[in-house]
Design an enzyme around this catalytic site. Structure first.
Site, PDB file in Angstrom:
ATOM      1  N   HIS A 118      79.034  21.974   6.080  1.00 51.72           N
ATOM      2  CA  HIS A 118      78.996  22.540   4.991  1.00 51.72           C
ATOM      3  C   HIS A 118      80.479  22.333   4.653  1.00 51.72           C
ATOM      4  CE1 HIS A 118      75.447  24.840   4.197  1.00 51.72           C
ATOM      5  NE2 HIS A 118      75.443  25.244   5.607  1.00 51.72           N
TER       6      HIS A 118
ATOM      7  N   ASP B 101      72.052  31.925   7.776  1.00 56.39           N
ATOM      8  CA  ASP B 101      70.921  31.106   7.175  1.00 56.39           C
ATOM      9  C   ASP B 101      69.512  31.622   7.632  1.00 56.39           C
ATOM     10  OD1 ASP B 101      71.307  28.477   5.707  1.00 56.39           O
ATOM     11  OD2 ASP B 101      72.655  28.179   7.198  1.00 56.39           O
TER      12      ASP B 101
END
Length: 265
Positions: free
Chosen positions: A44, A175
């Site tokens: 990310h 997540d």
């Protein structure tokens, strides 16, 4: 020094630090604080392989035994190969959902004839000076961590954790909560049950389970949940919190210095 893979197998309560700022100074300064490992996130962030290499050099330059793990963007074997050729201690792979996918990861980090990792004389092999020695011993030293982040991964976590060559399992709380439809509900019973399932699977497979803690106030909770290791804090969060704290302290000092004097006798 015992390598990180062996430490995951024989020790508990290892502690890591999360790095998402792509600069070797950040990595080096963090490595001076006594962490067992740092985790460089390339899933990310915009951190490229050249930066990973220089950050790894920063960690190596620091006094102490801190080692470097890299979170790769996916289970792409080409990316995994190139990261390992840098000479880091191991990788973390996100979003693993089946035992087959876990075996593919192990296959990607393992040299032939047991795996498919390409053979090269890069930094990991001291640019060829330790070529044969590195190739012959790397399989015994590379740390392989997989993340459980989805309902499918949660369903199959027992089989995933039992795959030979997987050294640790990692819960991605953001997540996982998002994929369960309860994003940010950190006190949710469903999230607690999911975490318990992963921790139990790790215990049954004899491998450690870890997670990331950004808020220091959550450390005790995660320890009580049975995690075997934690990555405590994130560089960007530390920077933000420290800047907020010091600016607020200055503003408070100014407010006190300009407050009207008391009229009390």
């Amino acid at each position: 020094m015992t390598d990180l893979k062996q430490r995951f197998q024989t020790e508990t309560n290892l502690v890591g630090a999360w790095l998402s700022i792509g600069h070797p100074t950040v990595a080096e300064v963090t490595a001076t604080r006594g962490f067992d490992f740092v985790l460089i996130d390339t899933e990310h962030t915009t951190i490229n392989l050249e930066t990973v290499e220089n950050m790894s050099r920063g960690v190596d330059a620091a006094e102490g035994d801190t080692e470097t793990l890299v979170r790769v963007p996916s289970d792409d074997p080409v990316r995994i190969k190139r990261v390992l050729d840098i000479g880091v201690a191991g990788i973390m792979v996100p979003r693993i959902e089946t035992a087959e996918a876990a075996r593919d990861v192990v296959n990607a980090v393992t040299y032939p004839p047991n795996g498919m990792r390409g053979v090269a004389s890069g930094r990991a092999a001291t640019y060829g000076d330790a070529f044969q020695e590195y190739v012959e011993t790397a399989d015994e030293k590379i740390t392989t961590v997989v993340q459980i982040e989805t309902p499918t991964g949660l369903e199959n976590v027992g089989e995933i954790a039992a795959v030979e060559g997987i050294d640790a399992v990692f819960v991605g709380p953001a997540d996982l909560s998002a994929n369960l439809g309860i994003f940010g509900e950190w006190d949710s019973d469903r999230l607690d049950a999911a975490i318990e399932k992963v921790v139990t699977a790790g215990d049954e497979a004899g491998i450690p389970v870890g997670t990331l803690v950004v808020d220091p106030d959550d450390i005790e909770m995660r320890v009580e949940q049975g995690f075997d290791f934690l990555i405590v804090g994130k560089d960007t969060s530390h920077l933000s919190a420290a800047n907020e704290r010091i600016r607020t302290r200055y503003e408070d000092a100014l407010a006190r210095s300009t407050a009207p004097a008391s009229n009390e006798d």
